[in-house]
Design a protein around this motif. Sequence first.
Motif, PDB file in Angstrom:
ATOM      1  N   UNK A   1      32.237  34.070  10.925  1.00  0.00           N
ATOM      2  CA  UNK A   1      33.315  33.135  11.769  1.00  0.00           C
ATOM      3  C   UNK A   1      33.286  32.927  13.041  1.00  0.00           C
ATOM      4  N   UNK A   2      33.572  33.255  13.506  1.00  0.00           N
ATOM      5  CA  UNK A   2      34.390  33.430  15.018  1.00  0.00           C
ATOM      6  C   UNK A   2      33.142  34.329  15.749  1.00  0.00           C
ATOM      7  N   UNK A   3      32.653  33.700  17.183  1.00  0.00           N
ATOM      8  CA  UNK A   3      31.722  34.533  18.513  1.00  0.00           C
ATOM      9  C   UNK A   3      33.141  35.327  19.322  1.00  0.00           C
ATOM     10  N   UNK A   4      32.343  36.528  19.180  1.00  0.00           N
ATOM     11  CA  UNK A   4      33.614  37.083  20.019  1.00  0.00           C
ATOM     12  C   UNK A   4      32.727  37.228  21.827  1.00  0.00           C
ATOM     13  N   UNK A   5      34.510  37.320  22.412  1.00  0.00           N
ATOM     14  CA  UNK A   5      33.428  37.158  23.648  1.00  0.00           C
ATOM     15  C   UNK A   5      33.941  38.256  24.866  1.00  0.00           C
ATOM     16  N   UNK A   6      32.837  38.909  26.142  1.00  0.00           N
ATOM     17  CA  UNK A   6      33.665  40.405  26.663  1.00  0.00           C
ATOM     18  C   UNK A   6      33.513  39.941  27.650  1.00  0.00           C
ATOM     19  N   UNK A   7      34.177  40.251  28.741  1.00  0.00           N
ATOM     20  CA  UNK A   7      33.772  40.824  30.180  1.00  0.00           C
ATOM     21  C   UNK A   7      34.513  41.728  30.879  1.00  0.00           C
ATOM     22  N   UNK A   8      33.962  41.827  31.811  1.00  0.00           N
ATOM     23  CA  UNK A   8      34.673  42.913  32.352  1.00  0.00           C
ATOM     24  C   UNK A   8      34.914  42.854  33.964  1.00  0.00           C
ATOM     25  N   UNK A   9      35.790  43.088  34.780  1.00  0.00           N
ATOM     26  CA  UNK A   9      36.215  43.284  35.971  1.00  0.00           C
ATOM     27  C   UNK A   9      36.798  44.248  36.711  1.00  0.00           C
ATOM     28  N   UNK A  10      36.048  44.949  37.848  1.00  0.00           N
ATOM     29  CA  UNK A  10      36.961  46.270  38.485  1.00  0.00           C
ATOM     30  C   UNK A  10      36.821  45.708  39.903  1.00  0.00           C
ATOM     31  N   UNK A  11      38.697  46.429  40.123  1.00  0.00           N
ATOM     32  CA  UNK A  11      39.227  45.753  41.691  1.00  0.00           C
ATOM     33  C   UNK A  11      39.207  47.500  42.041  1.00  0.00           C
ATOM     34  N   UNK A  12      39.020  47.262  43.733  1.00  0.00           N
ATOM     35  CA  UNK A  12      39.169  48.690  43.912  1.00  0.00           C
ATOM     36  C   UNK A  12      39.900  48.322  45.475  1.00  0.00           C
ATOM     37  N   UNK A  13      40.973  49.511  45.864  1.00  0.00           N
ATOM     38  CA  UNK A  13      41.892  48.940  46.886  1.00  0.00           C
ATOM     39  C   UNK A  13      40.752  49.460  47.648  1.00  0.00           C
ATOM     40  N   UNK A  14      40.978  48.749  49.166  1.00  0.00           N
ATOM     41  CA  UNK A  14      40.593  48.365  49.925  1.00  0.00           C
ATOM     42  C   UNK A  14      39.207  47.338  50.691  1.00  0.00           C
ATOM     43  N   UNK A  15      38.586  46.772  48.798  1.00  0.00           N
ATOM     44  CA  UNK A  15      38.268  45.995  48.570  1.00  0.00           C
ATOM     45  C   UNK A  15      38.822  44.236  48.223  1.00  0.00           C
ATOM     46  N   UNK A  16      38.527  44.865  47.478  1.00  0.00           N
ATOM     47  CA  UNK A  16      39.674  43.389  46.912  1.00  0.00           C
ATOM     48  C   UNK A  16      41.061  43.101  46.820  1.00  0.00           C
ATOM     49  N   UNK A  17      42.056  44.473  46.841  1.00  0.00           N
ATOM     50  CA  UNK A  17      43.250  44.824  47.394  1.00  0.00           C
ATOM     51  C   UNK A  17      43.890  45.385  48.325  1.00  0.00           C
ATOM     52  N   UNK A  18      45.317  44.936  49.042  1.00  0.00           N
ATOM     53  CA  UNK A  18      45.426  46.322  50.074  1.00  0.00           C
ATOM     54  C   UNK A  18      46.740  46.216  49.938  1.00  0.00           C
ATOM     55  N   UNK A  19      47.442  47.544  49.359  1.00  0.00           N
ATOM     56  CA  UNK A  19      49.107  47.744  48.928  1.00  0.00           C
ATOM     57  C   UNK A  19      49.803  48.323  50.182  1.00  0.00           C
ATOM     58  N   UNK A  20      49.176  47.563  51.457  1.00  0.00           N
ATOM     59  CA  UNK A  20      50.050  47.508  52.517  1.00  0.00           C
ATOM     60  C   UNK A  20      51.108  46.384  51.951  1.00  0.00           C
ATOM     61  N   UNK A  21      50.765  45.285  51.110  1.00  0.00           N
ATOM     62  CA  UNK A  21      51.814  44.136  50.740  1.00  0.00           C
ATOM     63  C   UNK A  21      51.474  43.609  49.510  1.00  0.00           C
TER      64      UNK A  21
END
Length: 330
Positions: A36-56
């Motif tokens: 009766x309902x549709x199922x949606x699915x998504x996925x996302x990848x985050x890489x240190x140095x590309x998507x985020x900098x742990x210095x801040x």
Amino acid sequence: MGEFGLIKHLTKDIKPVQPSTKKGVGDDCAVMDFGSKKVLMTTDMLLEGIHFNLEYVPLKHLGYKAAVVNFSDIYAMNGTPTQITVSLGISKRFSVEDIEALYSGIRLACERYNVDLVGGDTCSSMTGLTISITCLGTAAAKDIVYRNGAKLNDLICVSGNLGTAYMGLQLLERERLAGAEQPDFAGKEYLLERQLKPEARRDILESLRKAGVKPTAMMDISDGLSSELLHICSQSGVGCCVYEDKLPIDYEAAALAEEMNLNIVTCALNGGEDYELLFTCSLDDYEKLIPVDDLYIIGHITKPEYGCNLIGRNGEELTLKAQGWQAFDK
């Protein structure tokens, strides 16, 4: 090829064989039919140095953001996120306490958006921290909004403001490069929050439903307004006209852009990670849209031969280009 060119190249010959697969590659989510309902699915990848900098970037904030950006994809299909799985690649420089902090952010996001964390995987990493989250959601078939539904004369709308997360990133990078022991963030807290702890716009969808409005096409703004709008126009087979003086821009973002000698309109068009909703609506819905809080009409859909254009404050016409986040740029 760029990210989307590569995806298209790798998946152009893939044809779903399961009758339950209603939509595969090419939208914010895959759509599957299990009843009766549709199922949606998504996925996302985050890489240190590309998507985020742990210095801040605090680990708790990173966990929260990693979850919320997936929820945003589900909302961009006019659905409701329900479950996530979390997979981590962890290098030996991270302690158990570090990963606990990361997970505390993920769990906080799940609590606030009523989403269950139901599984995942962990493994060792030689390249820092990797986070991959898959999110499931649901929607009635009649409610799902794809990218390819924009029609001639539809209104183009966005929620919130644009370029603010990008300016938050510029602020963080400026203070990092300056090496300041006490970074100067006074009066700019909102910019930092937009970059480090974004929110998915569930509230906008709720307001649209109350107003009796269903978008004709929709995306969330992760790679920049220009890039996302060009996706909608390409998949819908239409052109667009967006007005510079209609773009919602925050005062703090504009002030910092001037201070850093940046063009705030360029930042608003091409800065990523706002996670606001970009959608088109029938012109007949105009009166219903006006009372919706934090929603802005920025242009309209045109014939495809007119192309995709920005109309400047003095009436000049500029071609929109996708200058936002490119995954494979050096």
